[in-house]
Design an enzyme around this catalytic site. Sequence first.
Site, short mmCIF file in Angstrom:
data_model
loop_
_atom_site.label_atom_id
_atom_site.label_comp_id
_atom_site.label_asym_id
_atom_site.label_seq_id
_atom_site.Cartn_x
_atom_site.Cartn_y
_atom_site.Cartn_z
N HIS A 1 -2.52 -7.92 -4.64
CA HIS A 1 -2.10 -6.54 -4.32
C HIS A 1 -2.52 -5.61 -5.43
O HIS A 1 -1.69 -5.20 -6.24
CB HIS A 1 -0.59 -6.49 -4.14
CG HIS A 1 -0.10 -5.29 -3.40
ND1 HIS A 1 0.24 -4.12 -4.01
CD2 HIS A 1 0.10 -5.11 -2.08
CE1 HIS A 1 0.67 -3.25 -3.10
NE2 HIS A 1 0.60 -3.84 -1.93
N ILE B 1 -1.57 -2.80 -7.96
CA ILE B 1 -0.50 -1.83 -7.69
C ILE B 1 0.76 -2.62 -7.37
O ILE B 1 0.74 -3.54 -6.55
CB ILE B 1 -0.86 -0.90 -6.51
CG1 ILE B 1 -2.13 -0.11 -6.82
CG2 ILE B 1 0.31 0.03 -6.18
CD1 ILE B 1 -2.68 0.63 -5.61
N GLY C 1 5.60 -1.57 -3.10
CA GLY C 1 6.79 -0.74 -2.95
C GLY C 1 8.05 -1.55 -2.70
O GLY C 1 9.12 -1.23 -3.21
N VAL C 2 7.93 -2.63 -1.92
CA VAL C 2 9.11 -3.44 -1.65
C VAL C 2 9.64 -4.11 -2.91
O VAL C 2 10.85 -4.31 -3.03
CB VAL C 2 8.86 -4.49 -0.53
CG1 VAL C 2 8.59 -3.81 0.78
CG2 VAL C 2 7.73 -5.42 -0.90
N GLU D 1 13.30 -3.79 -4.53
CA GLU D 1 14.01 -5.00 -4.94
C GLU D 1 14.47 -4.89 -6.39
O GLU D 1 15.59 -5.31 -6.73
CB GLU D 1 13.13 -6.24 -4.76
CG GLU D 1 13.73 -7.52 -5.28
CD GLU D 1 15.00 -7.99 -4.58
OE1 GLU D 1 15.80 -8.71 -5.22
OE2 GLU D 1 15.22 -7.64 -3.40
#
Length: 161
Positions: free
Chosen positions: A62, A68, A71-72, A76
Amino acid sequence: MSEPVESRDWSTTTTADLSLITRIIPHRYPFLLIDKVRDIEVNKGAVGIKNVTFNEPHFQGHFPGAPIMPGVTIIEAMAQTSGVLIGLSLDLVDKNPLVYFMSIDKAKFRRKVVPGDVLELSVKVLRGSTKIWKMEGRATVNGEMAAEAEFMAMIDLSQKG
């Protein structure tokens, strides 16, 4: 004979290092996403710190050549910061609580988080009880908004998962 469990009033604790974090939440490498928690005000809020480094497993895919932080995983990390806050608020140190997401609302992503960034995860209690907590989280890098969300979680002490 077993060792007595440390008895302590955690309500005045304002910081949590890695040792204390792992006594409160069950997450471990590679899924422990916070390095410390500071500015803790039990039942109110806290700030988690995540030092983003290139050697984290999610950066392998990623994205290759343009790492990067997903977002998850930012959300978290906010939730893990909240878990430490809730654990101290409810005196759950060494009691092995599990915390489950119930909802994630109003999630927005404003900037990329990349290796070398220091992610500050400010969480605030919107509503809390013994089992259900609603939180607001904001993630920033150098004061610039990276992500924000509201989320609800359930505390489970049953040890069954």
